[in-house]
Design an enzyme around this catalytic site. Structure first.
Site, PDB file in Angstrom:
ATOM      1  CD  GLU A 418      -3.077  -0.737   0.368  1.00 13.27           C
ATOM      2  OE1 GLU A 418      -3.068   0.253  -0.223  1.00 13.27           O
ATOM      3  OE2 GLU A 418      -3.986  -1.596   0.001  1.00 13.27           O
ATOM      4  CD  GLU A 449       4.457 -21.611  11.765  1.00  9.75           C
ATOM      5  OE1 GLU A 449       4.432 -21.826  12.727  1.00  9.75           O
ATOM      6  OE2 GLU A 449       3.431 -20.924  10.998  1.00  9.75           O
TER       7      GLU A 449
END
Length: 616
Positions: A418, A449
């Protein structure tokens, strides 16, 4: 499938070596003197395509058809990361419980299968369908890999490269001379085609192995004296020898003797390419030895298993990374848990969530989300410090990296994405790194992960350096991928931060992040689902850091985005309103100024006489 070749009742003690490849899996039982006692062939083992259950079923099939081994070695093509090795090791541990086990990739097992007696650094030079060079120095355990990037990015000197070059060179010869070379006729025959025009559509659909298979035609043509075929092979061996010599230099410097081990169908099935490569290697590194790999990788895996039982019988110590846990386990700098993370505890108010009236459940979730804001209040000093550090880094040319796994990683990528349209920030100024890479943005990547080494590599490959900021996001506070990234950033001299929701952990000395933001949001309504409150809190904190850092960089006037990048109609309308609000211009004046400025809002404002701090 072939059955084991020896009786179960007469074998002496043995170790088991397994090599899994794309098309087949080989298992070999070795006796104490290195003699093959039994062998077995099963279907392919593509680590990217088999599930955990399928992997376990294949290994249990091996176990059921041979004697119980004293130790096990498993090499699997493509098992490059700690995540891959951990996954295999977990299954090996269930199938052969309590047995010493080595787990690694097929490059390591190939080197272990090389002729015994060499004490120095060595480089495996592999050319089959694809190509790769892998070097290992047994004296210090150092490894170097060159190539292995696949046919689009690499595979220099491979069967695929030779086949593709042959197709291209025959067409180039025809285009430039008007004559159709003999090699082109051979290739058409090998493909059962009548005209090179057919190659166009075929090449767009052909599998890598189909193009690589043409190398055999090139080799045959070269043996019969075809100059074009010899030139194609020569160029391929130039590329492959350059990679092999570079691998040797990176591994052992310029002076130490190195042994090159040639492997793969292109170098072993036909003598010509292998001999051509050997000449280049000896010329490029005088004093080197060049040998052919005559023993299969499963034997190398078994030799590595023997080293676990009796290291003295090996040429050197067993390669790292495959011992026991097949990835070295968890690093010592990972924070130590001091209790169960609140995010993993059960929420007393939602114990009967499955039977709760819908409206009551909605109100409960709203109330819990409201609690997030209260929890964040206690973290204002830490958030403020994070913003000041991030703004200073960005002002001085540094970058901000968010690192996370799952929801945490996706939120980091979202916030980073963004910044360019909102603040006209360069695309690399704020970056998101997610465990498992691009695919993990929309699909779970098993075990990603847990791979701390991949976290370290991600930060290193992104070029994190002194002056950058790396913010790890981990609800539990202990995600290995995130901590690998933080550790690599710390080593690079970058500022490190951690956003987590678990206060029940102790940092190792010297490994506490520069900033720790830890709101106590408590248990989730759905136990362990940190996409809920922890996700909300993460989004709020990242909003604050990126927005207020950009404010401090002067990208906002009042509460208006003066560095907005208006890439669509909605944003262009907003840009017009911003210009009008700050300058008092009429709509047509604002539009004209923006068009003249290439829709750069700040430039249009300045053209209309706006200066920061001046009121209209």
């Amino acid at each position: 499938m072939s059955r084991p070749s020896a009786s179960r009742t007469t074998r002496p003690a043995a170790v088991l070596g397994i090599e899994g490849g794309a098309t087949r899996t080989r298992a070999v039982w070795l006796g104490p003197e290195g003699r093959v006692l039994a062998e077995l062939t099963l279907g392919g083992l593509n680590l990217r395509l088999v599930s955990g259950d399928e992997l376990e079923a294949l290994l249990r099939s091996v176990a059921a058809q041979g004697p119980a081994p004293a130790a096990v070695g498993v090499g699997v093509a493509g098992a490059r990361s700690a995540q891959d090795r951990h996954r295999i090791a977990a299954v090996v541990g269930r199938v052969w419980a309590g047995k010493p086990a080595w787990v690694g990739d097929d490059l390591e097992t190939a080197l272990a299968a090389a002729p015994l007696g060499w004490q120095g650094p060595e480089v495996l030079v592999l050319s089959g369908t694809g190509s790769c060079c892998f070097g290992r120095d047994e004296a210090n355990g150092r490894t170097v890999k060159v190539g292995g990037w696949g046919q689009v990015l690499g595979d220099r000197g491979s069967g695929y490269a030779i086949g593709l070059a042959a197709l291209r060179e025959t067409l180039r010869r025809r285009d430039r001379t008007g004559r159709w070379p003999t090699l082109g006729a051979r290739l058409l025959c090998g493909l059962a085609m009548n005209d090179p025009e057919e190659w166009i559509d075929w090449s767009l659909r052909a599998a890598k192995a189909e193009i690589a298979a043409l190398a055999a035609e090139v080799f045959r043509a070269a043996r019969e004296g075809d100059a074009l075929a010899r030139a194609v092979i020569g160029e391929a061996m130039d590329e492959l020898s350059a990679d092999a010599l570079a691998c040797a230099h990176r591994l052992a410097g310029a002076q130490r003797p190195v042994r090159f081990v040639l492997a793969g169908g292109c170098l072993l099935a036909d003598p010509g390419p292998g001999e051509a490569l050997a000449r280049r290697l000896r010329a490029g590194r005088p004093g080197s030895r060049v040998v052919r790999l005559e023993t299969e990788g499963a034997v190398g895996a078994a030799r590595l298993a023997w080293r676990l039982l009796d290291p003295a019988r090996s040429r050197a110590d067993t390669p790292e990374g495959g011992l026991g846990s097949a990835g070295g386990g968890l690093p010592e700098w990972l924070p130590k848990p001091t209790g169960l993370s609140p995010t993993e505890q059960r929420h007393p108010a939602s114990m009967e969530l499955d039977r709760m009236p819908l409206r009551e459940a909605i109100r409960l979730m709203i109330a819990e989300e409201e609690a997030v804001v209260v929890a964040l209040e206690s973290q204002v000093p830490a958030i403020e410090k994070a913003i000041r550090l991030a703004a200073r880094a960005l002002r001085e040319g540094g970058r901000l990296f968010y690192v996370g796994a799952g929801t945490s990683g996706r939120l980091g990528v979202l916030d980073a994405s963004e910044c360019p349209p909102t603040f006209r920030a360069p695309p690399d100024q704020v970056q998101g790194i997610i465990a498992g890479g691009r695919r993990a943005l929309w699909s779970a990547v098993e075990g990603a992960e847990d791979d701390w080494a991949a976290g370290m590599n991600a930060v290193r490959h992104r070029g994190v350096r002194r002056g950058d900021v790396v913010l790890g996001i981990a609800a539990s506070g202990r995600t290995p991928f995130v901590w690998g990234a933080i550790e690599a950033a710390r080593e690079a001299g970058a500022t490190t931060m951690l956003l987590s929701f678990n206060p029940r952990m102790a940092f190792r000395p010297g490994h506490r992040p520069d900033v720790w933001i830890c709101p106590e949001t408590g248990p989730e309504i759905l136990t362990g689902s940190t996409r809920l409150k922890a996700g909300t809190a993460t989004k709020l904190v990242l909003n604050m850091i990126s927005t207020l850092a950009m404010v401090r960089l002067g990208k906002v006037a009042g509460n208006l985005m003066i560095d907005l990048d208006p890439g669509n109609r909605k944003l262009r309308d907003r840009a017009v309103r911003i210009v009008r609000e700050l300058t008092g211009a009429k709509e047509e004046e604002a539009v004209a100024a923006l068009e003249q400025a290439g829709w750069v809002v700040r430039r249009a404002l300045e053209a209309l006489g706006w200066r920061r701090g001046r009121r209209r």
